[in-house]
Design a protein around this motif. Structure first.
Motif, PDB file in Angstrom:
ATOM      1  N   SER A   1     -13.571   5.138  -3.877  1.00  0.00           N
ATOM      2  CA  SER A   1     -13.468   3.523  -3.563  1.00  0.00           C
ATOM      3  C   SER A   1     -12.149   3.545  -3.403  1.00  0.00           C
ATOM      4  O   SER A   1     -11.416   2.704  -2.632  1.00  0.00           O
ATOM      5  N   SER A   2     -11.512   4.263  -4.726  1.00  0.00           N
ATOM      6  CA  SER A   2      -9.961   3.672  -4.894  1.00  0.00           C
ATOM      7  C   SER A   2      -8.786   4.492  -3.777  1.00  0.00           C
ATOM      8  O   SER A   2      -8.015   3.278  -2.911  1.00  0.00           O
ATOM      9  N   LEU A   3      -9.220   5.291  -2.978  1.00  0.00           N
ATOM     10  CA  LEU A   3      -8.354   5.493  -2.233  1.00  0.00           C
ATOM     11  C   LEU A   3      -9.030   5.233  -0.465  1.00  0.00           C
ATOM     12  O   LEU A   3      -8.313   4.686   0.168  1.00  0.00           O
ATOM     13  N   SER A   4     -10.488   4.024  -0.759  1.00  0.00           N
ATOM     14  CA  SER A   4     -10.076   3.872   0.722  1.00  0.00           C
ATOM     15  C   SER A   4      -9.883   2.446   0.780  1.00  0.00           C
ATOM     16  O   SER A   4      -9.823   1.615   1.808  1.00  0.00           O
ATOM     17  N   ARG A   5      -9.821   1.377  -0.428  1.00  0.00           N
ATOM     18  CA  ARG A   5      -8.822   0.150  -0.503  1.00  0.00           C
ATOM     19  C   ARG A   5      -8.111   0.498  -0.069  1.00  0.00           C
ATOM     20  O   ARG A   5      -7.218  -1.256   0.032  1.00  0.00           O
ATOM     21  N   ARG A   6      -7.294   1.620  -0.313  1.00  0.00           N
ATOM     22  CA  ARG A   6      -5.736   1.665   0.034  1.00  0.00           C
ATOM     23  C   ARG A   6      -5.884   2.562   1.605  1.00  0.00           C
ATOM     24  O   ARG A   6      -5.172   3.913   1.168  1.00  0.00           O
TER      25      ARG A   6
ATOM     26  N   LEU B   1      -4.169   2.627   4.546  1.00  0.00           N
ATOM     27  CA  LEU B   1      -3.448   2.880   5.415  1.00  0.00           C
ATOM     28  C   LEU B   1      -2.241   4.097   4.361  1.00  0.00           C
ATOM     29  O   LEU B   1      -1.843   5.138   4.985  1.00  0.00           O
ATOM     30  N   ARG B   2      -2.268   3.254   3.040  1.00  0.00           N
ATOM     31  CA  ARG B   2      -1.548   4.701   1.907  1.00  0.00           C
ATOM     32  C   ARG B   2      -2.045   6.098   2.040  1.00  0.00           C
ATOM     33  O   ARG B   2      -1.497   7.537   2.556  1.00  0.00           O
ATOM     34  N   THR B   3      -3.707   6.096   1.969  1.00  0.00           N
ATOM     35  CA  THR B   3      -4.383   7.434   1.840  1.00  0.00           C
ATOM     36  C   THR B   3      -3.853   7.988   3.408  1.00  0.00           C
ATOM     37  O   THR B   3      -3.850   8.914   3.270  1.00  0.00           O
TER      38      THR B   3
END
Length: 471
Positions: free
Chosen positions: A12-17, A19-21
């Motif tokens: 969930s944390s990665l999917s919120r960001r 472009l950065r991910t």
């Protein structure tokens, strides 16, 4: 906190960001694919080398050649010089050595092939039927090995021999025009000239290099203006052509093979009363009593016995080269090449690791309040550490898998390019084994996890109250 909760929160944390991910994963993709492709080039060249060695007897193959002017102890302080030749008797001796599976003679000599307005300088290799069969030559459709029972000399042409043919008048050939000579080896009979020196002198006045003994009894050379007599031309068929076409070259692409027994008969007829080119002569210039071969190819019964056989043959006074020595030498070179290429690719993955560390550190700063709340409600420090390490490992895993897919695509493109470019590697310069895919993926995950370790430690060290207050 349960593992499935940690996985869910990490994803969930990665999917919120997004472009950065994505950019961080892209760095891992580039790093992983760089390592895999670089290493695959070294593995491909090594595999191609092994393939070529297998065509020449494999790791248990041994080549024996004669040795000139060996010093032999004589009476008292005197020493005698004797040349060690490869003759039929020597081949039989070699075949009878312990652990020798087979010993076959090889006779190599230069010759000229003519067809229409084209001429080509070739190197004929006469071998026994067993010797030719052991080479496992792959032929073009309809090709076959020379018939040892035939009275005519049949040739097997390498797929790149015609590239050495040139036009008699202009001297232009494939390397100047980019076009192979218009010769159909499967149908067109060729004319073979075994006396290469005689062919070179034919048509030339004697004072251009041919001297004729004078009749003054003093042994002085007289000059004759008559052209040298042209040597005999033999019509010879081509029984087969080595597979590969104009684009793919291999160890046998530029060789011409024939049956040894038939070749010897032709040479005896052509040079009756004269010394055969490449054959030794007596001090008076007469032909040597025995037929001397260029080399002998020996096959050991096991690769472990190659060194023992080689030492024994060297003790007999002959020169020895082994495929095993060649493989060992080339293996060391390829290991160095792979290390250099892998190191170049590792630099890209190191840069990607720095990107992962930066992304995870930014994530810690952005989620200080979330971390503080987790600590207040009783989440353990180890769970917080695992959550960030899982995020970093997932970035490495996604980048590793995607990088491997990209590597397979790049490898395929390289091999297609090489296959169409006529390079001497059989169209397989890049080779990616399954173990390399798993190893690179695991290395990418390990790199990502290591890069996320310090950000995870940073998250563990945050004060709960300060994190909630400043979040």
């Amino acid at each position: 906190m349960r593992w499935n909760d940690l996985f869910r929160m990490s994803i969930s944390s990665l999917s919120r960001r997004k472009l950065r991910t994505f950019l961080t994963v892209l760095g891992v993709v580039i790093g992983t694919s760089s390592i895999v492709v670089m290493v695959s080039l070294g593995l491909g060249m090594q595999r191609s080398m092994y393939s070529e060695v297998e065509k020449n007897g494999g790791a248990s193959g041994i080549t024996v050649t004669g040795k000139g002017q060996e010093e032999m102890p004589g009476d008292g302080a005197k020493k005698e010089s004797r040349t060690k030749y490869i003759t039929d008797e020597v081949v039989k001796q070699l075949a009878q050595l312990e652990h020798v599976k087979s010993a076959e003679p090889v006779l190599s000599l230069p010759a000229v092939v003519l067809k229409g307005s084209y001429e080509g300088m070739i190197e004929i290799q006469g071998m026994t039927p067993a010797g030719l069969a052991s080479m496992n030559l792959k032929m073009e459709k309809g090709g076959k090995l020379p018939d040892p029972d035939s009275r005519e000399l049949q040739l097997v042409f390498g797929n790149y021999v015609l590239a050495g043919f040139t036009e008699k008048g202009t001297g232009r050939g494939y390397w100047e025009t980019g076009v192979m000579p218009d010769i159909d080896l499967g149908k067109d009979p060729l004319f073979l000239v075994l006396d290469q020196d005689g062919y070179a002198r034919s048509g030339q006045p004697a004072d251009m290099g041919t001297e004729k003994q004078g009749g003054d009894g003093a042994g002085n050379a007289g000059i004759s203006s008559a052209p040298a007599q042209a040597p005999k031309k033999y019509a010879v068929p081509v029984s087969g052509v080595v597979a590969g076409g104009e684009k793919n070259q291999n160890a046998n692409s530029e060789n011409v093979f024939c049956d040894l027994g038939v070749l010897k008969e032709y040479l005896r007829r052509e040079f009756r009363g004269r010394a055969i080119p490449g054959q030794p002569t007596t001090k008076s210039g007469r032909p040597y009593g025995k037929f001397v071969y260029s080399s002998a190819k020996i096959q050991a019964d096991d690769m472990k016995n190659v060194e023992r056989i080689s030492d024994e043959i060297r003790g007999m006074g002959y020169n020895v080269t082994t495929n095993k020595e060649y493989i060992d030498s080339m293996k060391k070179q390829f290991e160095m090449v792979q290390a250099v290429l892998g190191g170049i690719g590792a630099v890209s993955l190191l840069v990607a690791a720095i990107g992962i560390a930066n992304t995870m550190m930014m994530s810690v700063y952005e989620r200080t309040k979330e971390i503080g709340v987790m600590k207040v409600i009783g989440c353990s420090l180890s769970s917080i550490r695992r959550m960030f390490l899982i995020e970093a490992a997932f970035i490495g895993l996604a980048g590793g898998i995607t990088g491997n897919i990209l590597s397979l695509l790049i490898s395929g493109i390289i091999n297609i390019f090489v296959s169409g470019g006529g390079m001497e590697l059989g169209g397989s310069i890049s080779f990616i084994p399954v173990w390399l895919l798993f190893l690179s993926t695991g290395f990418a995950v390990l790199t990502g996890t290591a890069a996320g370790y310090f950000p995870a430690r940073r998250a563990m060290g945050l004060s709960p109250l300060e994190a909630i207050r400043n979040g």
